[in-house]
Design an enzyme around this catalytic site. Structure first.
Site, PDB file in Angstrom:
ATOM      1  N   PHE A 189      -7.865  34.211  10.476  1.00 46.52           N
ATOM      2  CA  PHE A 189      -8.778  33.235  10.616  1.00 46.52           C
ATOM      3  C   PHE A 189      -9.325  33.266  11.988  1.00 46.52           C
ATOM      4  O   PHE A 189      -8.791  33.252  13.081  1.00 46.52           O
ATOM      5  CB  PHE A 189      -8.226  31.758  10.296  1.00 46.52           C
ATOM      6  CG  PHE A 189      -9.212  30.588  10.264  1.00 46.52           C
ATOM      7  CD1 PHE A 189      -9.805  30.381   9.044  1.00 46.52           C
ATOM      8  CD2 PHE A 189      -9.444  30.075  11.470  1.00 46.52           C
ATOM      9  CE1 PHE A 189     -10.852  29.480   9.322  1.00 46.52           C
ATOM     10  CE2 PHE A 189     -10.437  29.149  11.505  1.00 46.52           C
ATOM     11  CZ  PHE A 189     -11.155  28.819  10.243  1.00 46.52           C
ATOM     12  N   ASP A 295      -7.068  37.287  19.667  1.00 44.76           N
ATOM     13  CA  ASP A 295      -7.406  35.688  19.450  1.00 44.76           C
ATOM     14  C   ASP A 295      -6.468  34.774  19.475  1.00 44.76           C
ATOM     15  O   ASP A 295      -5.580  34.782  18.820  1.00 44.76           O
ATOM     16  CB  ASP A 295      -8.121  35.598  17.973  1.00 44.76           C
ATOM     17  CG  ASP A 295      -8.484  34.236  17.640  1.00 44.76           C
ATOM     18  OD1 ASP A 295      -7.956  33.135  18.427  1.00 44.76           O
ATOM     19  OD2 ASP A 295      -9.345  33.727  16.676  1.00 44.76           O
ATOM     20  N   LYS A 326      -8.881  25.116  21.043  1.00 46.31           N
ATOM     21  CA  LYS A 326      -8.077  24.255  20.488  1.00 46.31           C
ATOM     22  C   LYS A 326      -7.115  23.637  21.781  1.00 46.31           C
ATOM     23  O   LYS A 326      -7.790  22.661  22.442  1.00 46.31           O
ATOM     24  CB  LYS A 326      -7.050  24.894  19.609  1.00 46.31           C
ATOM     25  CG  LYS A 326      -7.623  25.278  18.406  1.00 46.31           C
ATOM     26  CD  LYS A 326      -6.565  25.433  17.199  1.00 46.31           C
ATOM     27  CE  LYS A 326      -7.076  25.719  15.776  1.00 46.31           C
ATOM     28  NZ  LYS A 326      -6.936  24.557  14.895  1.00 46.31           N
ATOM     29  N   THR A 351     -28.180  27.613  26.864  1.00 43.34           N
ATOM     30  CA  THR A 351     -28.635  26.495  27.634  1.00 43.34           C
ATOM     31  C   THR A 351     -27.323  25.793  28.528  1.00 43.34           C
ATOM     32  O   THR A 351     -27.304  25.633  29.708  1.00 43.34           O
ATOM     33  CB  THR A 351     -29.110  25.250  26.964  1.00 43.34           C
ATOM     34  OG1 THR A 351     -30.092  25.555  26.202  1.00 43.34           O
ATOM     35  CG2 THR A 351     -29.330  23.974  27.660  1.00 43.34           C
TER      36      THR A 351
END
Lengths: 471, 471
Positions: A189, A295, A326, A351
């Site tokens: 995931f 990750d 997280k 931005t």
């Protein structure tokens, strides 16, 4: 005095559930109203964050749960932490909220000190950072860095783009928009946008109906537990999976520019990867010229007893990119090789270039973890909790299969025999005052905050023993 | 008393630039240090947000500029706005920052009132909202909504996924991961992630070296100015482009599920689309079963004199999805058709489901725009400013080509003969105390805040006249 008592002198001493069902009547009423303007279907209850404190989350009915899920593993220090409240009231924070800068074009004087605080918490071997907004965003920004790096190695870092590249890219065509892949793993995931969605592979519901890049998924090792009793089988499993990774990289129809892996697949079922496996991936990616991305969105920021889970594997040389979000609240990726700084400005750009309000929170979290020695505490409490779970496993071996996370802080999980039993256990735990999450089909995953202590573990174990005995 | 004077009794009355070059020595020093931990190459100067106030941004050297760029069009009410400071200090904000909820699973009691404030500001015809984190994220979330809607129309909203869909999606393959496209326009800018990057088509530097979906780009109308003198030619241009859109939808190798368009292409050069064109796209997308998405990331929140720019076109029936970010600070998409609510939970989902801190700011901005009548003010000031620019154009027709944005509030742009002259003008304007941005190759774009008034316009026009005369 314990850290939790220092932070939360008024933290509840026991959970209190006073409604016979969860969600209770006030939650149901509130969620019904919320459902008119928001997708409230996934809600477990309506939370009252004003009343939540430390390791306890309170709902609209006044039920108070010991929280071992912590906003899908994203609360580091507990609810209404006084040090974070201080950071939230600081003049820097007010400015960040009211005068949100375009950090690339008009960076604030406040930015450098904040980034330095964040970098003090970087994984070993990493000394640079780029900022994003969420786990999915962090991973996709890392992919952009990886693709630029990969192509710049082919082209030459300082070489100009060709006319053909500059024109074809405007048609989304090669060579300007190259066919390049990121390899990930089954049950991974990494987020739910389109590139992050293409490397995600845990459940169909995350991805159905969305176009995806044709990127490969290798196999993630599936170990036998306890690890100490299954060393040979697990090593063979590592080698089997490594062979698949190597074959896919060499044979995939699209060149594989990068590999992304969670050191523990979390959403996908708390599948751990060994030190041997993670190191072998470094050797392999170095050999094949593939960017290695770890990750740490769910595993990072202390819950395994290290600041970053992959530090357990002491991978050498260090991996290329490490993504986070997280529990750190701010998101982004760490790196160390200056060739990951794009050869021109405005290539890794947008931005806002990150969220300064969340960077300030991240800085405060990092500082607290370091000053309060929360990594040591998490290791200690995790060992304590794991031993208690081992004891329960001896009593109920069927209900505690593949107990995982030994010596990995409080990052602990186990399997029930069926999904129905797992779901029933989670439901019963809530009624017994503990908010706990599942992952994959069969697993219970524990994700308490870093202020979870032995006294909280005792309460949880008591509730768990009760729930399991009633299953 | 004017709104700016109410908010900012101590706002500077003139810009002051005291360094001979920009960035000045303190900015240079600060950016050099920042460059060690961040990509500081795109920075114009190091900003001091503590000292910035209202329409004036101050840099590390104490230079104070009248700001007509406003963080790439993303500051709504000016720097250190007292009402936003109030919101930033509210207990709801402290909770949002310290106890960031996973809004899908554990929504806060604070959420419904915030969303209602945001929805009070929704475009006409839209009454639902889903939240994201940035413009790119908002657009990609809208794509997900569009793809689910498109496929559910084909499949039947309540029909279960087939086994083949559930298995193929885990391999990123059809039919679970369908080949579907989003059509956008040449010179469009919709973000820089992978799906948003595939619909972005303004400059190669945004996209080079990144894989892209093979999605089509139609042509966006390029009008002759002044519009009133070129009606026939511009109508023919609209029809030419509409024909291209229709042909692409009908002939593209991948089915086109959605179309995304900016009512004014901003990054791509302030290219306006007529009411006729935007309405014709509604007719066409309805006829061909394509989801119609309006990207209001840069054009939204009042700067055109309407809350949302496409309201000028009064499109009927309303478009399907409207995305927002930037000046609203919170991001996401508005919609009205309940079929855009996915048939199951957890399909449009992620850990945080938006940023509650920014939702609070968005609610406060919406309330201020409404209570202070800032749309009317922006229209009035825009007309005033446009007339002054018309006058300058009469004097320097070569330096004010294709002056655009009449009756569109302060959302005004024009072209210089060459990119070098445009860049020189922007540089000179900074030295004359005005921070102004460019877009595309030749254009100057004005993006002041909604508290920009006639007195600010006068200062800008004076600086502009000086800079142009020196070009």
């Amino acid at each position: 005095m314990s850290v939790a008592s220092q932070y939360y002198p008024n933290e509840p001493t026991v959970p209190v559930v006073q409604t016979s069902a969860i969600p209770g009547p006030e939650s149901v009423k509130g969620l019904e109203a919320l459902g008119k303007v928001f997708d409230a279907r996934p809600a477990y209850f309506l939370a009252d964050y004003e009343k939540s404190l430390g390791n306890y989350i309170v709902d609209a009915d006044g039920n108070s749960y010991l929280d071992l899920y912590a906003q899908i593993a994203s609360i580091a220090l507990g609810y209404n932490n006084p040090k974070l409240i201080e950071a939230a009231k600081s003049p820097e924070m007010i400015r960040a909220l009211v005068d949100r800068p375009a950090l690339g074009n008009f960076p604030s004087r406040d930015l450098e000190p904040i980034l330095k605080k964040i970098l003090k918490f970087a994984p070993k071997g990493q000394d640079k950072v780029w900022s994003g907004l969420s786990g999915a965003d962090a991973n996709e920004l890392a992919f952009k860095a990886a693709f630029m790096y990969y192509r710049s190695k082919e082209r030459g870092y300082h070489k100009e783009f060709s006319t053909e590249e500059n024109t074809s890219v405007m048609r989304n065509a090669e060579p300007g928009s190259p066919h390049l892949a990121v390899l990930s793993f089954k049950k991974a995931f990494h987020g739910r946008l389109f590139a992050s969605g293409s490397v995600t592979c845990s459940k169909p519901i995350h991805k159905l109906d969305f176009p995806a890049f044709e990127w490969p998924h290798a196999e993630y090792p599936h170990y036998q537990y306890p690890l100490a009793e299954n060393e040979a089988a697990n090593r063979a499993e590592d080698d089997r999976c490594l062979k698949i990774v190597e074959d896919l990289i060499k044979s995939w129809s699209i060149p594989v520019a990068a590999l992304i892996i969670e050191p523990i697949q979390s959403e996908g079922g708390d599948n751990h990867a060994s030190k041997y496996f993670l190191q072998a991936l470094r050797d392999l990616t170095s050999k094949l010229g593939v960017v290695y991305i770890i990750d740490e969105v769910q595993t990072g920021v202390g819950a395994t007893g290290k600041a970053w889970c992959h530090e357990w594997a002491d991978i050498q040389p260090p991996v290329d990119l490490v993504t986070f979000s997280k529990k750190f609240q701010s998101a982004g990726y760490f790196f160390h090789d200056t060739l990951f700084v794009p050869n021109k400005p405005y290539r890794q750009f947008n931005t806002w270039c990150g969220e300064p309000a969340r960077m300030i929170i991240a800085g405060a979290i990092a500082q607290e973890v370091q000053e309060k020695n929360l990594l040591e505490q998490c290791s200690r409490v995790g060992d304590y909790l794991f031993a208690k779970l081992e004891a329960l496993r001896s009593k109920y071996p069927q209900k505690f299969q593949r107990l995982r996370g030994q010596s990995r802080g409080t990052f602990i999980a186990w399997d029930l025999p069926t999904g129905a039993e797992r779901d029933a256990l989670l439901k019963s735990l809530k009624l017994n005052g503990c908010n706990v999450g599942g992952c994959a089909e069969l697993s219970v995953r524990l994700r308490p905050t870093l202020t979870f202590e032995e006294k909280h573990a005792d309460i949880f174990i008591e509730a768990l023993a009760k729930s399991v005995s009633e299953l």
